[in-house]
Each structure stands twice: as structure tokens, then as C-alpha cells.
Scaffold this motif. Structure first.
Motif, mmCIF file in Angstrom:
data_model
loop_
_atom_site.group_PDB
_atom_site.id
_atom_site.type_symbol
_atom_site.label_atom_id
_atom_site.label_comp_id
_atom_site.label_asym_id
_atom_site.label_seq_id
_atom_site.Cartn_x
_atom_site.Cartn_y
_atom_site.Cartn_z
ATOM 1 N N ASN A 1 0.832 -1.239 0.172
ATOM 2 C CA ASN A 1 0.103 -0.019 0.003
ATOM 3 C C ASN A 1 0.775 1.229 -0.150
ATOM 4 O O ASN A 1 0.485 2.349 0.158
ATOM 5 N N GLY A 2 2.111 1.148 0.041
ATOM 6 C CA GLY A 2 3.164 2.334 -0.124
ATOM 7 C C GLY A 2 3.491 2.885 1.404
ATOM 8 O O GLY A 2 4.348 3.863 1.351
ATOM 9 N N ARG A 3 2.804 2.403 2.208
ATOM 10 C CA ARG A 3 3.147 3.010 3.412
ATOM 11 C C ARG A 3 4.271 2.349 4.177
ATOM 12 O O ARG A 3 4.494 1.171 4.456
ATOM 13 N N TRP A 4 5.126 3.395 4.738
ATOM 14 C CA TRP A 4 6.405 2.907 5.651
ATOM 15 C C TRP A 4 5.874 2.790 6.926
ATOM 16 O O TRP A 4 5.146 3.305 7.658
ATOM 17 N N LEU A 5 6.246 1.532 7.622
ATOM 18 C CA LEU A 5 6.182 1.017 8.694
ATOM 19 C C LEU A 5 7.399 1.228 9.627
ATOM 20 O O LEU A 5 8.495 1.082 8.963
ATOM 21 N N GLN A 6 7.384 1.309 10.868
ATOM 22 C CA GLN A 6 8.898 1.662 11.765
ATOM 23 C C GLN A 6 8.961 0.245 12.496
ATOM 24 O O GLN A 6 8.345 -0.169 13.395
ATOM 25 N N ALA A 7 10.149 -0.148 12.404
ATOM 26 C CA ALA A 7 10.750 -1.274 13.029
ATOM 27 C C ALA A 7 11.583 -0.349 14.119
ATOM 28 O O ALA A 7 11.580 0.823 14.163
ATOM 29 N N THR B 1 14.925 0.184 14.279
ATOM 30 C CA THR B 1 16.082 0.854 13.762
ATOM 31 C C THR B 1 16.029 1.313 12.547
ATOM 32 O O THR B 1 16.933 1.821 11.764
ATOM 33 N N TYR B 2 15.006 0.887 11.631
ATOM 34 C CA TYR B 2 14.866 1.253 10.180
ATOM 35 C C TYR B 2 13.220 1.087 10.036
ATOM 36 O O TYR B 2 12.383 0.577 10.792
ATOM 37 N N ARG B 3 13.003 1.613 8.580
ATOM 38 C CA ARG B 3 11.652 1.380 8.130
ATOM 39 C C ARG B 3 11.563 0.549 7.233
ATOM 40 O O ARG B 3 12.260 -0.120 6.310
ATOM 41 N N PHE B 4 10.088 0.162 7.015
ATOM 42 C CA PHE B 4 10.031 -0.961 5.898
ATOM 43 C C PHE B 4 8.618 -0.994 5.211
ATOM 44 O O PHE B 4 7.575 -0.609 5.959
ATOM 45 N N LYS B 5 8.596 -1.725 4.134
ATOM 46 C CA LYS B 5 7.149 -1.716 3.441
ATOM 47 C C LYS B 5 6.819 -3.097 3.580
ATOM 48 O O LYS B 5 7.493 -3.841 3.408
ATOM 49 N N GLY C 1 -1.348 -16.103 5.098
ATOM 50 C CA GLY C 1 -0.251 -16.250 3.821
ATOM 51 C C GLY C 1 1.180 -15.389 3.891
ATOM 52 O O GLY C 1 1.422 -14.907 5.002
ATOM 53 N N LYS C 2 1.700 -15.674 2.826
ATOM 54 C CA LYS C 2 3.286 -14.864 2.882
ATOM 55 C C LYS C 2 3.239 -13.306 3.056
ATOM 56 O O LYS C 2 2.308 -12.860 2.339
ATOM 57 N N ALA C 3 3.823 -12.860 3.884
ATOM 58 C CA ALA C 3 4.127 -11.381 3.901
ATOM 59 C C ALA C 3 5.671 -11.101 3.937
ATOM 60 O O ALA C 3 6.378 -11.696 4.548
ATOM 61 N N ILE C 4 5.990 -10.200 2.838
ATOM 62 C CA ILE C 4 7.425 -9.824 3.014
ATOM 63 C C ILE C 4 7.680 -8.449 3.458
ATOM 64 O O ILE C 4 6.985 -7.582 2.879
ATOM 65 N N GLN C 5 8.827 -8.206 4.214
ATOM 66 C CA GLN C 5 8.917 -6.863 4.715
ATOM 67 C C GLN C 5 10.470 -6.662 4.135
ATOM 68 O O GLN C 5 11.196 -6.828 4.182
ATOM 69 N N ARG C 6 10.132 -5.524 3.257
ATOM 70 C CA ARG C 6 11.420 -4.729 2.599
ATOM 71 C C ARG C 6 11.855 -3.526 3.149
ATOM 72 O O ARG C 6 11.249 -2.266 3.417
ATOM 73 N N SER C 7 13.113 -3.630 3.759
ATOM 74 C CA SER C 7 13.723 -2.700 4.633
ATOM 75 C C SER C 7 13.945 -1.451 3.364
ATOM 76 O O SER C 7 14.035 -1.639 2.171
ATOM 77 N N GLU C 8 14.064 -0.147 4.031
ATOM 78 C CA GLU C 8 14.567 1.110 3.265
ATOM 79 C C GLU C 8 16.001 0.810 2.722
ATOM 80 O O GLU C 8 16.151 1.571 1.699
#
Length: 521
Positions: free
Chosen positions: A346-352, A354-358, A380-387
């Protein structure tokens, strides 16, 4: 049977041996002497000017010579160095029979951590002069050095709470015993007082912990931290970061910290770039440095890095469906799974932490036949892609393309640690209290290591000739400066006697030489 006999101790010699003759011309101690004499100590940060009142101070050159000799000969203790000044012929020659006490010796190391680092940097300059620094491949790593603080005197909130619970339980037991005891209650009351004092002590430590904002506090050496040394073994220690050049395994930089390796690479690369005055080198690190933000820093510095890839804990039931087998489309910002399904965000950045991810998902997971092999999650499968994933992927490709090059990392960076910690026995910090003092101790060890390596590679005589050349230039510059200051002093004296001379000196520069001659100077 015949034996070699010693000389009679009461024998008087006709020609007494001088201090100069007591040390052989080839002795290494002469190299230490000329090395320190070639340094511009005041520019390095050593205090060379002292007030005239009181007992005269020892010159920093003498104490620096003593420390370098000590570390080269595996002696770090200030008390032991004090003894060497009285009994060691080489040290007596080096210090010209000076005998500083252990407090003076210890205070010198304590007060000059930055200046000591400049002495280390001078060894790097010498190595560069003799082309011992390649500057194309470096390796970085860290080593844990045990601090003068036991595990018992290191606390975190969990440990404090555990002690407080234990004390409260003991107090409850004593209160109960006090109520039931009709005889002598003095012993129980003493124990209650003792436990309350311990509780107050832990409350003070808890306050210190909260005020510091840190996760732990050490009471003996405040800057030391409880760190993992290897596998699951922990120690209260300091973490010494080093950067080592591959040509002759010579360290070019060090930095003592009390944190782990995760955020250390960027700073060490920035420093290495300044030291080497270039960024066209490759840096090798182990998996402890595998952090996305640090990869970004390396990219901004223009430095190629190769960091070992850590194993991933969360793998799919079937390795075919691991995240690395999902193809990312940068243009459309989506993933394609091995089954050919598109995973979008959805294009929203989530906060971990020490970093952000989609987050990328697809509704096709619900009806996919491969779902049991792909993911155990109900949705189901979900991928977290770091900035920073782009930089992480770039490092992975570098590792895969240059596996032979990366294998050199350990043999480059571990060489100094093997010598300093295993051979010399410097596996702990000898100083107590504060990271600056720990860095001074480690700085002397690194300086001694570099000097030993340079001597072993190019030879003592070649290095001594080079240092004597620097010293002679330094002496000639000093002589010219002294002559100039003497001339200025004489001018000031003449001006005080005859104020008219000042008017002659203040004339335009084209007539200065004439005025200068008129006053007969």
C-alpha cells in the motif's frame, strides 16, 4: 669439572664503564630513543610547558619512551615500570637514570589518550613512507578486552529487581522470626538492618541506571559494558574496533567503544577514508556488521564493502519459497513469487526499531496450492522490505562474485589480535575507570605492534637511519627558531633602552633593512 666463572663483585675496574657503553650500539632501545625524539610532542597534544613553582615535572618524552619500551616488552603496569627504572639497564640508559614513581607513570597514560593516538598515527605515516600500506584492501573487526569490573558489579534492571525481591523475602522472614522469638532478638535485628542497607544500595544503583539512560551500569568501571565475547560467553568488557591493511597486516586505525558492532562500520570507514586519503579501496567485515544503514553510509562514502551474510532464522518450510527467491520489480514496486503471483504494497512505511520497511502481500495466497510449503501464517506470505534493502542486495552480489577475496578477511584482521592478546597477553584493559583511559592502554599496544611489525619487515637499522634523519631536520628547525627568538629578544631590549628605535622599525618594508642596519643589529 670446569665451569665458566663470574667476575669478582669486589673487583675495582681501572676504566669504569659509562652509561652509554652499558648499552650495545645495536640495542633496540636506541631505536625507541630516536623514535620519540623525532616526534613533535607539543603538536601531538602532550603538555611540555609547566609552571616554574614546585618540583620540576618529568618531560613527556621520557615517560613516552618508558611506556613504548614497556609495551614492546610486555610490561604495562605502572608499578612494574617503576621497578624497571631502578633495575633494568636498558631503561636506566633510556631515561638517563630518571626514576619516576608509579603515580607519575600512571597519570601520564591517564592524561594523554588523544596524544597517544597521534603517536600511533605517526607509526602509520612511517609505514606509508616505506610503502608498507597497500591502501587497496582493508579488513575491519573488533575484539573484546575485559575491563576492571566483574560481572558481579554490573547491573541491569532485571538483575536489580531480582536482588530486591530476594531482599524483601529475607526481610519478611526476619520480621516473622522476630515476632515469634521471645529470647535474644539482637542478632535478628542486625540481619534486618544489614538487608535494609543492601536494599538502599540497590535503590541507589537503580537511580544511577535510570539517570544514565543506559540499559546497564557498572560500578567499578562506569564506561564498561556486559558484552558477548564469543558464542554465549559474556564478559564486562570494552570493544576495540580496528582497521587493518592487507599488505603487511598493519593496523591503520583503532577506536575503543562499549557497544557492539552493528553501528560501527560507517564510522570506521569514514576514518579510513581520511587516513588513506582515498575511497578506492575494498573493506571486508564479518556478519556482526551487517546493518542496512551502515551499507548506505559506505555507499555515500564511495567505498566498496563486503560483509558476511548472516543466516536467516525465518525460512519457508520449502527453501524454494525463501524470500531471496522472490523477484523484486523496482519500477512497479512489487514482488513476484515463484508461483508467478504479484505481491504489492500500500506504499506506507512502517517503523521497526532501527529502520523503516514496506509490507508486500497478495490475496492469491489464500487459494494457492503451494501455501503449506511457502508460509505457516494463516493469512499467507508477507515480505517486509527494508528501506536499505537495495544496499543489502548489492553487498550480497559482491560476496557471491568475490568469494575468494572475502576469505582473506580473517587472516588480515586477526593477525594483530593474535599477537597482542595471545602472544603478549594483552587480553584485558589494565586501566580502571572511563573509556578514554582504556583507549590510551589499547593505543600503546597498537603503537608497539606497529613498531614491532615495521622493525621485522624493514629492519632496525633502516628504520633508525630514517628516524635519525627526521630528528636532525627537527633539530635544525629548532635551532633556527631559537636563533630567531634570540634576535627578537635583543630587538626588544634595544627598543626598551632607546624608544626612537621603534620608529625606525615601524618604517615601510623597503626601508626596513636600512633601519635594521642603523641600529647595529
Amino acid at each position: 669439572m670446569k665451569y665458566i666463572k663470574g667476575q669478582d663483585r669486589t673487583q675495582i675496574t681501572l676504566f669504569p664503564v659509562s652509561l652509554e657503553d652499558a648499552v650495545d650500539a645495536e640495542n633496540e632501545v636506541r631505536l625507541i630513543d630516536v623514535f620519540v625524539d623525532s616526534l613533535k610532542l607539543q603538536e601531538f597534544g602532550f603538555k611540555v610547558e609547566f609552571v616554574e613553582n614546585g618540583r620540576p615535572a618529568y618531560h613527556p618524552a621520557d615517560l613516552l619512551k618508558l611506556y613504548i619500551y614497556g609495551y614492546l616488552n610486555r610490561v604495562r603496569s605502572s608499578r612494574q615500570l617503576e621497578k624497571e627504572c631502578k633495575k633494568n639497564r636498558e631503561v636506566i640508559w633510556l631515561l638517563k637514570s630518571l626514576r619516576p614513581d608509579h603515580n607519575t607513570i600512571s597519570n601520564f597514560r591517564r592524561d594523554n589518550p588523544k596524544a597517544i593516538k597521534n603517536v600511533f598515527r605517526e607509526t602509520v605515516k612511517i609505514a606509508k613512507y616505506f610503502y608498507l600500506i597497500g591502501g587497496t584492501l582493508v579488513a575491519g573487526d573488533s575484539t573484546k578486552l575485559r575491563a576492571q569490573n566483574s560481572k558481579k558489579n554490573n547491573y541491569n534492571q532485571k538483575k536489580i529487581d531480582r536482588h530486591m525481591v530476594y531482599i524483601e523475602n529475607k526481610l519478611a522472614e526476619y520480621e516473622k522470626a522476630l515476632a515469634e522469638n521471645d529470647g535474644d532478638k539482637q542478632e535478628i535485628e542486625n540481619e534486618i538492618t544489614k538487608q535494609k542497607q543492601r536494599r538502599d544500595g540497590y535503590k541507589e544503583i537503580e537511580k544511577q541506571l535510570k539517570d544514565s539512560g543506559q540499559s546497564q551500569v557498572s560500578t567499578s568501571d562506569p564506561d564498561s559494558r556486559h558484552l558477548i565475547t564469543r558464542n554465549n560467553i559474556t564478559e564486562v568488557a570494552y570493544n576495540a574496533q580496528t582497521t587493518v591493511d592487507d599488505k603487511h597486516n598493519l593496523p591503520i586505525d583503532y577506536n575503543v567503544t562499549n557497544t557492539n558492532d552493528a553501528k560501527a562500520m560507517g564510522n570506521m570507514l569514514r576514518r579510513a577514508k581520511t587516513i588513506l586519503k582515498a575511497n578506492d579501496f575494498t573493506a571486508l567485515y564479518d556478519k556482526g556488521y551487517h546493518t542496512g544503514s551502515e551499507f548506505k553510509t559506505a555507499h555515500e562514502l564511495g567505498i566498496d564493502v563486503m560483509v558476511a551474510i548472516p543466516t536467516v532464522a525465518a525460512n519457508a518450510p520449502n527453501h524454494i519459497y525463501n524470500v531471496e527467491n522472490f523477484v523484486f520489480d523496482k519500477v512497479n514496486d512489487c514482488y513476484t513469487c515463484p508461483q508467478g503471483k504479484i505481491m504489492t504494497t500500500n506504499g506506507r512505511w512502517l517503523q521497526a526499531k532501527t529502520y523503516r520497511f514496506k509490507r508486500y502481500t497478495t490475496k492469491a495466497c489464500k487459494t494457492c496450492k503451494a501455501k503449506p510449503e511457502c508460509s505457516k501464517a494463516h493469512c499467507g506470505k508477507a515480505i517486509q522490505r527494508s528501506e536499505f534493502q537495495e544496499y543489502v542486495d548489492r553487498n550480497k552480489s559482491h560476496i557471491n562474485e568475490n568469494k575468494q577475496l572475502y576469505r582473506k578477511r580473517q587472516q588480515i584482521v586477526e593477525h594483530p589480535y593474535g599477537t597482542i592478546k595471545r602472544q603478549w597477553g594483552f587480553n584485558y584493559i589494565i586501566t580502571k575507570k572511563y573509556i578514554e583511559r582504556a583507549e590510551a592502554d589499547f593505543g600503546f599496544a597498537m603503537t608497539a605492534y606497529n613498531l614491532r611489525r615495521i622493525i621485522n619487515i624493514i629492519g632496525r637499522k633502516k628504520l633508525q637511519t630514517y628516524l635519525e634523519g627526521i630528528f636532525s631536520v627537527f633539530c635544525s628547525e629548532f635551532a633556527r627558531l631559537k636563533l630567531f627568538l634570540n634576535q627578537i629578544n635583543q630587538l626588544l631590549k634595544l627598543t626598551m633602552k632607546n624608544p626612537k628605535i621603534l620608529n625606525l622599525l615601524l618604517k615601510p618594508s623597503n626601508s626596513f633593512q636600512i633601519s635594521y642596519t642603523k641600529i647595529g643589529f
